[in-house]
Design a protein around this motif. Structure first.
Motif, PDB file in Angstrom:
ATOM      1  N   MET A 153       1.273 -69.747 -26.976  1.00  0.00           N
ATOM      2  CA  MET A 153       1.814 -68.984 -28.045  1.00  0.00           C
ATOM      3  C   MET A 153       2.733 -67.753 -27.464  1.00  0.00           C
ATOM      4  N   GLU A 154       3.625 -67.512 -28.291  1.00  0.00           N
ATOM      5  CA  GLU A 154       4.614 -66.560 -27.826  1.00  0.00           C
ATOM      6  C   GLU A 154       4.225 -65.380 -28.650  1.00  0.00           C
ATOM      7  N   ASN A 155       4.301 -64.245 -27.725  1.00  0.00           N
ATOM      8  CA  ASN A 155       4.064 -62.824 -28.610  1.00  0.00           C
ATOM      9  C   ASN A 155       5.436 -62.214 -29.001  1.00  0.00           C
ATOM     10  N   VAL A 156       5.185 -61.509 -30.159  1.00  0.00           N
ATOM     11  CA  VAL A 156       6.316 -61.112 -30.984  1.00  0.00           C
ATOM     12  C   VAL A 156       6.245 -59.363 -30.805  1.00  0.00           C
ATOM     13  N   TYR A 157       7.117 -58.885 -30.337  1.00  0.00           N
ATOM     14  CA  TYR A 157       7.041 -57.268 -30.474  1.00  0.00           C
ATOM     15  C   TYR A 157       8.072 -56.949 -31.376  1.00  0.00           C
ATOM     16  N   MET A 158       7.790 -55.768 -31.913  1.00  0.00           N
ATOM     17  CA  MET A 158       8.874 -55.207 -32.812  1.00  0.00           C
ATOM     18  C   MET A 158       8.961 -53.627 -32.590  1.00  0.00           C
ATOM     19  N   CYS A 159      10.064 -53.093 -32.540  1.00  0.00           N
ATOM     20  CA  CYS A 159      10.258 -51.675 -32.290  1.00  0.00           C
ATOM     21  C   CYS A 159      11.579 -51.245 -32.698  1.00  0.00           C
ATOM     22  N   ASP A 160      11.642 -49.904 -33.033  1.00  0.00           N
ATOM     23  CA  ASP A 160      12.891 -49.425 -33.212  1.00  0.00           C
ATOM     24  C   ASP A 160      13.834 -49.167 -31.867  1.00  0.00           C
ATOM     25  N   ALA A 161      15.189 -49.092 -31.907  1.00  0.00           N
ATOM     26  CA  ALA A 161      15.868 -49.178 -30.655  1.00  0.00           C
ATOM     27  C   ALA A 161      17.359 -48.412 -31.306  1.00  0.00           C
ATOM     28  N   LEU A 162      17.954 -48.126 -30.239  1.00  0.00           N
ATOM     29  CA  LEU A 162      19.309 -47.497 -30.508  1.00  0.00           C
ATOM     30  C   LEU A 162      20.490 -48.225 -29.835  1.00  0.00           C
ATOM     31  N   PHE A 163      21.478 -48.390 -30.463  1.00  0.00           N
ATOM     32  CA  PHE A 163      22.550 -49.029 -29.689  1.00  0.00           C
ATOM     33  C   PHE A 163      23.394 -47.926 -28.891  1.00  0.00           C
ATOM     34  N   LEU A 164      23.542 -48.199 -27.614  1.00  0.00           N
ATOM     35  CA  LEU A 164      24.159 -46.990 -26.816  1.00  0.00           C
ATOM     36  C   LEU A 164      25.777 -47.630 -26.829  1.00  0.00           C
ATOM     37  N   ASP A 165      25.805 -48.871 -26.774  1.00  0.00           N
ATOM     38  CA  ASP A 165      27.208 -49.280 -26.727  1.00  0.00           C
ATOM     39  C   ASP A 165      27.234 -50.841 -27.233  1.00  0.00           C
ATOM     40  N   GLY A 166      28.357 -51.630 -27.324  1.00  0.00           N
ATOM     41  CA  GLY A 166      28.246 -52.885 -27.679  1.00  0.00           C
ATOM     42  C   GLY A 166      27.408 -53.751 -26.744  1.00  0.00           C
ATOM     43  N   LYS A 167      26.929 -53.639 -25.657  1.00  0.00           N
ATOM     44  CA  LYS A 167      25.890 -54.376 -24.566  1.00  0.00           C
ATOM     45  C   LYS A 167      24.694 -53.730 -24.536  1.00  0.00           C
ATOM     46  N   THR A 168      24.643 -52.458 -24.743  1.00  0.00           N
ATOM     47  CA  THR A 168      23.314 -51.532 -24.323  1.00  0.00           C
ATOM     48  C   THR A 168      22.565 -51.404 -25.619  1.00  0.00           C
ATOM     49  N   ILE A 169      21.234 -51.700 -25.356  1.00  0.00           N
ATOM     50  CA  ILE A 169      20.198 -51.196 -26.516  1.00  0.00           C
ATOM     51  C   ILE A 169      18.975 -50.565 -25.802  1.00  0.00           C
ATOM     52  N   GLN A 170      18.680 -49.337 -26.405  1.00  0.00           N
ATOM     53  CA  GLN A 170      17.675 -48.205 -25.776  1.00  0.00           C
ATOM     54  C   GLN A 170      16.292 -48.705 -26.768  1.00  0.00           C
ATOM     55  N   LEU A 171      15.305 -49.164 -26.028  1.00  0.00           N
ATOM     56  CA  LEU A 171      14.147 -49.308 -26.906  1.00  0.00           C
ATOM     57  C   LEU A 171      13.328 -47.675 -26.929  1.00  0.00           C
ATOM     58  N   PHE A 172      12.921 -47.532 -28.089  1.00  0.00           N
ATOM     59  CA  PHE A 172      12.067 -46.253 -28.204  1.00  0.00           C
ATOM     60  C   PHE A 172      10.645 -46.436 -27.442  1.00  0.00           C
ATOM     61  N   GLU A 173       9.937 -47.491 -27.199  1.00  0.00           N
ATOM     62  CA  GLU A 173       8.727 -47.880 -26.682  1.00  0.00           C
ATOM     63  C   GLU A 173       8.819 -48.891 -25.427  1.00  0.00           C
ATOM     64  N   GLU A 174       7.962 -48.800 -24.665  1.00  0.00           N
ATOM     65  CA  GLU A 174       7.999 -49.850 -23.284  1.00  0.00           C
ATOM     66  C   GLU A 174       7.015 -51.084 -23.690  1.00  0.00           C
ATOM     67  N   TYR A 175       7.273 -52.280 -23.389  1.00  0.00           N
ATOM     68  CA  TYR A 175       6.656 -53.501 -23.764  1.00  0.00           C
ATOM     69  C   TYR A 175       6.644 -54.076 -22.681  1.00  0.00           C
ATOM     70  N   PRO A 176       5.523 -55.085 -22.685  1.00  0.00           N
ATOM     71  CA  PRO A 176       5.265 -55.771 -21.333  1.00  0.00           C
ATOM     72  C   PRO A 176       5.716 -57.118 -21.050  1.00  0.00           C
ATOM     73  N   PHE A 177       7.176 -56.979 -21.121  1.00  0.00           N
ATOM     74  CA  PHE A 177       7.900 -58.399 -20.961  1.00  0.00           C
ATOM     75  C   PHE A 177       7.702 -59.141 -19.486  1.00  0.00           C
ATOM     76  N   SER A 178       7.218 -60.170 -19.527  1.00  0.00           N
ATOM     77  CA  SER A 178       7.138 -61.106 -18.299  1.00  0.00           C
ATOM     78  C   SER A 178       8.583 -61.680 -17.616  1.00  0.00           C
ATOM     79  N   ASP A 179       9.272 -61.819 -18.439  1.00  0.00           N
ATOM     80  CA  ASP A 179      10.484 -62.438 -17.971  1.00  0.00           C
ATOM     81  C   ASP A 179      11.761 -61.501 -18.091  1.00  0.00           C
ATOM     82  N   LYS A 180      12.743 -62.062 -17.297  1.00  0.00           N
ATOM     83  CA  LYS A 180      13.831 -60.867 -17.502  1.00  0.00           C
ATOM     84  C   LYS A 180      14.700 -61.202 -18.591  1.00  0.00           C
TER      85      LYS A 180
END
Length: 77
Positions: A1-28
């Motif tokens: 089963m896959e985990n789903v994470y939801m958080c607020d984020a900010l677009f810094l430019d067309g390719k970069t998104i800044q997450l406001f929280e850290e999440y335990p992603f196991s894959d890149k």
């Protein structure tokens, strides 16, 4: 089963998104779903300025009676 994470984020430019929280992603690589954040406006209250705005006694009188020259209907002076 896959985990789903939801958080607020900010677009810094067309390719970069800044997450406001850290999440335990196991894959890149992750799958990202982008939803615009809904910003609600404060509710307006009727009658908030009641009694704070006053008109002069001659407000409804024709402007000509007050010595102000007006043009034909629809003209701007």
């Amino acid at each position: 089963m896959e985990n789903v994470y939801m958080c607020d984020a900010l677009f810094l430019d067309g390719k970069t998104i800044q997450l406001f929280e850290e999440y335990p992603f196991s894959d890149k690589e992750i799958q990202l779903i982008i939803l615009p954040k809904k910003i609600s406006k404060p509710e307006r209250k009727a009658g908030l300025l009641k009694g704070k705005i006053r008109m002069t006694e001659g407000f409804d009188e024709p402007l000509e009676d007050m010595g102000i020259k007006t043009g034909k209907k629809g003209d701007w002076l």
